[in-house]
Design a protein around this motif. Structure first.
Motif, PDB file in Angstrom:
ATOM      1  N   ARG A 246       1.089  -1.044   0.024  1.00 47.14           N
ATOM      2  CA  ARG A 246       0.158   0.076  -0.011  1.00 47.14           C
ATOM      3  C   ARG A 246       0.879   1.401   0.077  1.00 47.14           C
ATOM      4  O   ARG A 246       0.549   2.102  -0.889  1.00 47.14           O
ATOM      5  N   LEU A 263      -8.813   0.991   4.502  1.00 47.36           N
ATOM      6  CA  LEU A 263      -9.994   0.687   4.243  1.00 47.36           C
ATOM      7  C   LEU A 263     -10.487   0.027   2.814  1.00 47.36           C
ATOM      8  O   LEU A 263     -11.344  -0.990   3.023  1.00 47.36           O
ATOM      9  N   PHE A 303     -19.601   1.620   4.834  1.00 49.58           N
ATOM     10  CA  PHE A 303     -18.508   1.897   5.863  1.00 49.58           C
ATOM     11  C   PHE A 303     -18.796   3.021   6.712  1.00 49.58           C
ATOM     12  O   PHE A 303     -19.673   3.954   6.589  1.00 49.58           O
ATOM     13  N   PHE A 366     -12.862  -3.793  19.450  1.00 46.12           N
ATOM     14  CA  PHE A 366     -14.433  -3.194  19.785  1.00 46.12           C
ATOM     15  C   PHE A 366     -15.317  -4.370  19.261  1.00 46.12           C
ATOM     16  O   PHE A 366     -15.004  -5.146  18.587  1.00 46.12           O
ATOM     17  N   VAL A 380     -12.523  -2.965  12.807  1.00 51.47           N
ATOM     18  CA  VAL A 380     -10.826  -3.017  12.428  1.00 51.47           C
ATOM     19  C   VAL A 380     -10.319  -1.879  13.683  1.00 51.47           C
ATOM     20  O   VAL A 380     -10.842  -0.698  13.525  1.00 51.47           O
ATOM     21  N   LEU A 400      -2.731  -6.568  12.557  1.00 52.17           N
ATOM     22  CA  LEU A 400      -3.953  -5.832  12.577  1.00 52.17           C
ATOM     23  C   LEU A 400      -5.010  -6.554  13.284  1.00 52.17           C
ATOM     24  O   LEU A 400      -5.255  -7.732  12.891  1.00 52.17           O
TER      25      LEU A 400
HETATM   26  N1  CAO Z   1      -4.171   0.789  11.658  1.00 56.06           N
HETATM   27  C1  CAO Z   1      -3.322   1.483  11.574  1.00 56.06           C
HETATM   28  N2  CAO Z   1      -3.204   2.879  10.950  1.00 56.06           N
HETATM   29  C2  CAO Z   1      -4.353   3.174  10.162  1.00 56.06           C
HETATM   30  C3  CAO Z   1      -5.540   2.144  10.051  1.00 56.06           C
HETATM   31  C4  CAO Z   1      -5.142   0.700  11.075  1.00 56.06           C
HETATM   32  N3  CAO Z   1      -6.090  -0.222  10.738  1.00 56.06           N
HETATM   33  N4  CAO Z   1      -6.223   2.475   9.155  1.00 56.06           N
HETATM   34  C5  CAO Z   1      -5.768   3.550   9.082  1.00 56.06           C
HETATM   35  N5  CAO Z   1      -4.646   3.934   9.499  1.00 56.06           N
HETATM   36  C6  CAO Z   1      -3.761   5.265   9.180  1.00 56.06           C
HETATM   37  C7  CAO Z   1      -3.558   5.443   7.644  1.00 56.06           C
HETATM   38  O1  CAO Z   1      -2.510   4.864   7.526  1.00 56.06           O
HETATM   39  C8  CAO Z   1      -3.695   6.946   7.633  1.00 56.06           C
HETATM   40  O2  CAO Z   1      -2.293   7.558   7.991  1.00 56.06           O
HETATM   41  P1  CAO Z   1      -1.610   8.226   7.031  1.00 56.06           P
HETATM   42  O3  CAO Z   1      -2.492   9.389   6.666  1.00 56.06           O
HETATM   43  O4  CAO Z   1      -0.211   8.537   7.745  1.00 56.06           O
HETATM   44  O5  CAO Z   1      -1.406   7.185   5.910  1.00 56.06           O
HETATM   45  C9  CAO Z   1      -4.593   7.419   8.838  1.00 56.06           C
HETATM   46  O6  CAO Z   1      -4.682   6.260   9.773  1.00 56.06           O
HETATM   47  C10 CAO Z   1      -6.056   7.765   8.360  1.00 56.06           C
HETATM   48  O7  CAO Z   1      -6.175   6.918   7.696  1.00 56.06           O
HETATM   49  P2  CAO Z   1      -7.236   6.961   6.343  1.00 56.06           P
HETATM   50  O8  CAO Z   1      -6.940   8.212   5.342  1.00 56.06           O
HETATM   51  O9  CAO Z   1      -7.172   5.813   5.562  1.00 56.06           O
HETATM   52  O10 CAO Z   1      -8.667   7.055   6.968  1.00 56.06           O
HETATM   53  P3  CAO Z   1      -9.365   5.771   7.512  1.00 56.06           P
HETATM   54  O11 CAO Z   1      -9.477   4.870   6.548  1.00 56.06           O
HETATM   55  O12 CAO Z   1      -8.557   5.541   8.747  1.00 56.06           O
HETATM   56  O13 CAO Z   1     -10.752   6.510   7.912  1.00 56.06           O
HETATM   57  C11 CAO Z   1     -13.122   6.646   7.761  1.00 56.06           C
HETATM   58  C12 CAO Z   1     -11.830   6.637   6.850  1.00 56.06           C
HETATM   59  C13 CAO Z   1     -14.120   7.422   7.019  1.00 56.06           C
HETATM   60  C14 CAO Z   1     -13.363   5.129   7.938  1.00 56.06           C
HETATM   61  C15 CAO Z   1     -12.922   7.600   9.087  1.00 56.06           C
HETATM   62  O14 CAO Z   1     -12.770   8.734   8.788  1.00 56.06           O
HETATM   63  C16 CAO Z   1     -13.821   7.078  10.199  1.00 56.06           C
HETATM   64  O15 CAO Z   1     -14.721   7.884  10.067  1.00 56.06           O
HETATM   65  N6  CAO Z   1     -13.463   6.325  11.042  1.00 56.06           N
HETATM   66  C17 CAO Z   1     -14.492   6.141  12.280  1.00 56.06           C
HETATM   67  C18 CAO Z   1     -15.441   5.008  11.939  1.00 56.06           C
HETATM   68  C19 CAO Z   1     -16.255   4.967  12.966  1.00 56.06           C
HETATM   69  O16 CAO Z   1     -16.628   5.778  13.900  1.00 56.06           O
HETATM   70  N7  CAO Z   1     -16.494   3.661  13.279  1.00 56.06           N
HETATM   71  C20 CAO Z   1     -17.199   3.299  14.536  1.00 56.06           C
HETATM   72  C21 CAO Z   1     -18.492   2.974  14.561  1.00 56.06           C
HETATM   73  S1  CAO Z   1     -19.383   2.084  15.804  1.00 56.06           S
HETATM   74  O17 CAO Z   1     -19.535   3.223  16.737  1.00 56.06           O
END
Ligand code: CAO
Length: 435
Positions: A246, A263, A303, A366, A380, A400
């Motif tokens: 990636r 994601l 998502f 969680f 995740v 992970l």
């Molecule tokens: N482990 C470690 N790092 C991670 C990761 C993981 N599993 N997933 C993402 N990251 C890191 C990425 O590498 C990125 O870092 P860089 O910018 O340095 O590359 C940073 O976190 C942001 O990642 P991303 O831009 O890919 O965004 P994301 O996939 O983490 O998130 C989204 C997108 C829409 C899922 C997020 O904004 C969000 O809303 N998450 C919350 C979802 C939520 O609330 N779930 C709970 C529901 S139950 O109440």
């Protein structure tokens, strides 16, 4: 030159018979392109229907409390002929007005009244045998969290009265306070009443209104948590190679290229796993009183997206037919729309499985709540470098954590363990996805 055009409800996804909770214009009002005309409410969110063009409102065909679907007539608008592009002026079918709700860049179309009067469905109260309730009674019921379809209406002509809603609430409270059910009676939970505490007695408090999304998603989550027998399986997967791949893709892409996100890889791997275990891509149904399983042969993956107003779940349609780059860019676009409060119902409906990623925030695990009527959800959390024994020495590997919540009415534990193992195998060696 101007002409009078009839404006209809645009494409609102799978929703039908949505209640109109507010009409925002009246005859004589001037509206601009994209000005909100009315507000609809679904079980997931409220949404404004924007004007497809500029003009003056001549008449309003609907009122608060009406229920509308795609194509229902809203109002007539006196519009300058030049306001709409020539190809739209020739439109003669109501479908020509299908612009997504909240999509300002969608094509404008309008239809001369005479050409659609016979075909465009009119906004009518489609409650049928259900009771009629005025907007004020509905609003009163909404404030109390009462589902009006469960209230017995005693007013003239089947109209629901405020007193009917009050009686419903009183009866519900009496039931909560009633003594333990006789043995063998399993229909009611017989819970204690909710603690009624005056918090101000113990210190300073501040009251904050809940956002509409929070109220709606809260009610959905509570129902899903109570009604679905959830079980959560956990797994850990070594994504060292996948993360290196990636990172390499992102380096090769340069500044303006698609950002390949974890994601997007998770969604792609989830689709491949759903194909191998179809019961996870299903919903419980009912036919002739018998429970059945509805297996879906499409893969629309939701998502979870965190927004300032609460949690929403946009959906990537036909994720099986899309590459990881396209999935990543669609996720980015939908997450942006979610944060701006611009998601329409079509963006949030039809999901068959959900991925909830907290990986960018943190955590080691969680238990996600299933997004009914789906039957499973993948949670995740943050990948971390851990020492892993390779047979000779400890090596630093990126691990992970995965969590899969599943509906025990549909899936059993062995199937869930196999599903999660299959998913982990794909993430550990992504080449397997081609097999
Ligand atoms: N482990 C470690 N790092 C991670 C990761 C993981 N599993 N997933 C993402 N990251 C890191 C990425 O590498 C990125 O870092 P860089 O910018 O340095 O590359 C940073 O976190 C942001 O990642 P991303 O831009 O890919 O965004 P994301 O996939 O983490 O998130 C989204 C997108 C829409 C899922 C997020 O904004 C969000 O809303 N998450 C919350 C979802 C939520 O609330 N779930 C709970 C529901 S139950 O109440």
């Amino acid at each position: 030159m101007s002409e009078i055009r009839e404006i209809h409800v645009p494409d609102i996804g799978d929703f039908k018979d949505l209640p109109v909770i507010e009409v925002l214009v009246k005859p004589g009002d001037k509206v601009a392109f994209d000005d909100p005309l009315l507000t609809l409410e679904s079980d997931k969110a409220s949404m404004d229907v924007p004007s497809p063009g500029a003009g003056t409102v001549v008449s309003v065909t609907i009122k608060e409390g009406d229920r509308v679907s795609k194509g229902s007539s809203i109002l007539t608008l006196q519009m300058a002929v030049d306001a709409a592009p020539a190809d739209h002026r020739a439109a003669t079918s109501p479908a020509a007005l299908d612009l997504p709700v909240n999509a300002p860049s969608a094509p404008i179309a309008a239809i001369p009244v005479a050409s659609v009067a016979a075909t465009a469905p009119k906004a009518v109260n489609t409650c049928g045998p259900k009771p009629h309730a005025s907007p004020s009674v509905r609003s009163f019921a909404r404030k109390l969290g009462v589902d009006v379809s469960r209230v017995v209406a005693t007013g003239k002509g089947g109209r629901m009265l405020r007193e009917d809603v009050e009686r419903f609430v009183k009866d519900a409270l009496v039931r909560l306070d009633s003594p333990a059910p006789r043995s063998g009676h399993a229909g009611e939970l017989n819970l204690l009443p909710w603690p009624d505490v005056n918090f101000a007695r113990f210190g300073t408090i501040e009251k904050v209104a809940m956002s509409r999304i929070k109220k709606i998603s809260g009610a959905n989550l509570a129902r899903n948590w109570v009604m679905i027998p959830h079980v959560t399986n956990n797994e850990e997967v070594d994504i060292t190679e996948l993360e290196a791949f990636r990172v390499q893709l992102n380096l090769e892409g340069g500044k303006d290229a698609i950002k390949y996100t974890m994601l997007a890889f998770l969604i792609k791997a989830a689709v491949a796993t759903l194909k191998a275990f179809p019961q996870f891509n299903s919903s419980l149904g009912n036919e002739d009183g018998e429970p059945i399983l509805i297996l879906k042969q499409y893969y629309h993956i939701g998502f979870a997206a965190d927004t300032p107003n609460g949690l929403v779940v946009p959906v990537i349609r036909d994720a099986d037919q899309k590459g990881i780059g396209q999935i990543a860019s669609e996720c980015g676009e939908l997450a942006r729309k979610a944060r701006d409060g611009k998601l329409g119902p079509a963006d949030m409906t039809g999901g068959t499985f959900t991925v909830s990623s907290l990986g960018g925030i943190g955590g080691t695990g969680f238990s996600p709540i299933i997004n009914a009527p789906e039957v499973a959800i993948l949670g995740v959390t943050r990948a971390q470098i851990r020492p892993v024994w390779d047979g000779n020495a400890f090596a630093p590997r990126l691990i992970l954590p995965l969590a899969l919540s599943w509906d025990h009415r549909v899936v059993d534990g062995a199937a869930a363990a196999r599903f999660l193992q299959h998913l982990a195998d794909l993430l550990a060696d992504f080449r397997r996805i081609t097999l």
